[in-house]
Write an enzyme that holds these catalytic residues in place. Structure first.
Site, mmCIF file in Angstrom:
data_model
loop_
_atom_site.group_PDB
_atom_site.id
_atom_site.type_symbol
_atom_site.label_atom_id
_atom_site.label_comp_id
_atom_site.label_asym_id
_atom_site.label_seq_id
_atom_site.Cartn_x
_atom_site.Cartn_y
_atom_site.Cartn_z
ATOM 1 N N ASP A 127 49.493 -2.880 85.114
ATOM 2 C CA ASP A 127 49.711 -4.073 85.169
ATOM 3 C C ASP A 127 51.042 -4.323 84.042
ATOM 4 O O ASP A 127 50.794 -4.478 82.917
ATOM 5 C CB ASP A 127 48.777 -5.145 84.914
ATOM 6 C CG ASP A 127 49.138 -6.729 85.246
ATOM 7 O OD1 ASP A 127 49.984 -6.885 85.557
ATOM 8 O OD2 ASP A 127 48.489 -7.439 84.646
ATOM 9 N N GLU A 163 55.754 -12.685 81.679
ATOM 10 C CA GLU A 163 54.729 -13.259 83.081
ATOM 11 C C GLU A 163 53.560 -13.589 82.603
ATOM 12 O O GLU A 163 52.966 -14.277 82.949
ATOM 13 C CB GLU A 163 54.904 -12.014 83.965
ATOM 14 C CG GLU A 163 54.163 -12.298 85.425
ATOM 15 C CD GLU A 163 52.738 -12.256 85.448
ATOM 16 O OE1 GLU A 163 52.012 -12.722 86.223
ATOM 17 O OE2 GLU A 163 52.159 -11.402 84.328
#
Length: 407
Positions: A127, A163
Site C-alpha cells: 500500500d 492519501e
C-alpha cells in the site's frame, strides 16, 4: 456540398478509428528484463521512507527515474516540500490516467525479499508502492510492443501525496486550474488483483466533552467529562446496530479509534475526547450526522444542565458509498470497505480501481506480497489500459458516426 461533407466526415471517422486500433492483451508473462526492472524499482520505492508529510525524498527520486525513462514530469506543489508528480509522454492531455499514492502510514518497516518464498515486504510494499511500480512498468512496456506502441503517448501517470491522511494530494490536483484532460482514470490500491466495483463511504468525526475539575473524594463538586463521554459512546454503541446498510456494501460500521480524558485517577476529568471513523454502506454523511446527533441530544442537554458540554467536530466532511466502474472482462470483481482517492478526483471520467496485494496486511508490521502478484499486476494494468482504450474508441467512433447521421 452536403454529400461532399458526408464523404469527408466518413473519412475522418475511419481515420480516427484506424489511429486507435486496439492492441493485443494476450501477453501472459513478463520477460526477464522487465521482471528485473520491476523488482529493482519496487525495492527502491520501498527503501525510501515516505510516511505522510515526508514524501519529498521519494518524489525527488521518482522524478529523476521517470525523466530518465523518457517521461516529462511536472511537480505540483501541495504544501511545503510536498509535491504531486504528473508524468506523460509527447502530450499532456491523454485518454487514460493511471494514479496511485507515494505516501505511507507510520511506522517505517525496512524492505526485505525472501528468495525462498518469493515474498517481498516492508512498509508500502503493498500500500501502495506495488501499484506505483506496476503502473510505471506497464506503461513503459507498451513502448516495446509494436501493437500497443501507439497507446504509450496516450497515457499519463499521477502519483500523489497525502492519501493516507485525508487525500490532500488528490484534492489539490482535482482543484488545479492547469489540470490535464483525460477520459479514464485507473487508480492503484491493494485489491487482491481484482477489479473493484465500489467501496464504502466514510464519516470521520471527533467528540469533545467538557466538564468541571474537582477532587475525586467530592465528585459532586465537579462535572466529569469522562462520564459525559462514556454515556455518549454507550449511546453510539446502541446506534451502530441500527445504522443504514445495503446489499452491495453490507453494514455501516463505526470504530472508536482513540479515546482519552482526564489527568489522574483522583481528579474529576475536566476534558475528554474520542476519534471515530464510520464506514458508510448507505446514505450520506449528512444522514449519519443526523442519526448521531439525535441519539446523543439528551446526553448533551443533561451535560449542559450540569455545567458541562458535548460537542461534535465534523471537519472531515466525508462522502457516501462510491460506485466504481468494473465493466472490464476477464477480472474477478469485489467491493471493499476502505477509502481511496477515487472520490477526491472530481470530473466526468470512467473510474477503475485495481492493484496487487491484500488490504488485510496493509498498515501492519507484516505488510508483504508475493513476487508473482507484483508481476501479474503489470500484465493486468496492461490489460486494463488496452481494454479500456477499446471501450473509449468504440464510444468516440459511435459518437462521430451519430454526428455524421445528423448531417
Amino acid at each position: 456540398m452536403l454529400l461532399q461533407n458526408l464523404f469527408l466526415l466518413s473519412l475522418a471517422v475511419g481515420s480516427y478509428a484506424a489511429s486507435l486500433q486496439p492492441a493485443s492483451s494476450d501477453i501472459t508473462t513478463l520477460d526477464h528484463s522487465t521482471s528485473k526492472e520491476l523488482l529493482s524499482l519496487h525495492k527502491k520505492l520501498v527503501e525510501i521512507e515516505s510516511i505522510s508529510d515526508n514524501e519529498l525524498e521519494i518524489g525527488t527520486w521518482l522524478t529523476s527515474y521517470l525523466e530518465d525513462n523518457g517521461f516529462t514530469v511536472e511537480k505540483q506543489k501541495v504544501a511545503k516540500n510536498r509535491y504531486n508528480l504528473l508524468a506523460y509522454g509527447s502530450k499532456r492531455d491523454t485518454t487514460i490516467l493511471l494514479s496511485s499514492h507515494i505516501d505511507t502510514v507510520p511506522p517505517y518497516w525496512p524492505y526485505y525479499y525472501n528468495k525462498t518464498t518469493d515474498v517481498i515486504g516492508g512498509r508500502g510494499s503493498v500500500d501502495a508502492k506495488a501499484s506505483v511500480a506496476a503502473q510505471i512498468l506497464a506503461v513503459q512496456g507498451l513502448q516495446k510492443d509494436g501493437e500497443a506502441k501507439w497507446l504509450r503517448d496516450d497515457i499519463s501517470l499521477l502519483f500523489v501525496v497525502g492519501e493516507e491522511t485525508g487525500g490532500e494530494g488528490m484534492k489539490t490536483f482535482s482543484a488545479w486550474k492547469e489540470r490535464p484532460q483525460y477520459d479514464i482514470v485507473i487508480f492503484g490500491e491493494p485489491t487482491e488483483g481484482k477489479l473493484v466495483c465500489g467501496h464504502k463511504g466514510i464519516l470521520g468525526f471527533e467528540i469533545h466533552a467538557t466538564g468541571k475539575a474537582a477532587h475525586s473524594g467530592y465528585p459532586w463538586l465537579g462535572v466529569s467529562a469522562n462520564d459525559i463521554l462514556a454515556e455518549t459512546l454507550s449511546a453510539l454503541l446502541e446506534l451502530r446496530q441500527h445504522l443504514p446498510w445495503s446489499e452491495k456494501y453490507g453494514n455501516t460500521t463505526m470504530n472508536f479509534g482513540r479515546i482519552q480524558g482526564g489527568v489522574a485517577a483522583n481528579v474529576v476529568a475536566e476534558t475528554a475526547s474520542a476519534k471515530i471513523a464510520t464506514r458508510l454502506a448507505a446514505g450520506t454523511p449528512k444522514v449519519a450526522q443526523g442519526l448521531i446527533l439525535n441519539a446523543t441530544k439528551d446526553i448533551k442537554a443533561r451535560a449542559q444542565k450540569q455545567g458541562g458540554d458535548l460537542e461534535f467536530d465534523w471537519s472531515g466532511n466525508g462522502y457516501g458509498p462510491v460506485d466504481i466502474d468494473c465493466d472490464i472482462e476477464g477480472f474477478e470483481k469485489l467491493t471493499v470497505n476502505y477509502g481511496t482517492d477515487v472520490p477526491n478526483l472530481e470530473g466526468d471520467h470512467r473510474r477503475y480501481l485495481y492493484g496487487p496485494g491484500n488490504i488485510f496486511v496493509a498498515h501492519s508490521d507484516h505488510e508483504a506480497l508475493k513476487r508473482k502478484e507484483l508481476e501479474q499486476a503489470v500484465l493486468d494494468y496492461r490489460r486494463l489500459i488496452i481494454q479500456a482504450s477499446k471501450m473509449e474508441q468504440k464510444k468516440k467512433t459511435s459518437y462521430a458516426s451519430d454526428e455524421q447521421v445528423e448531417l
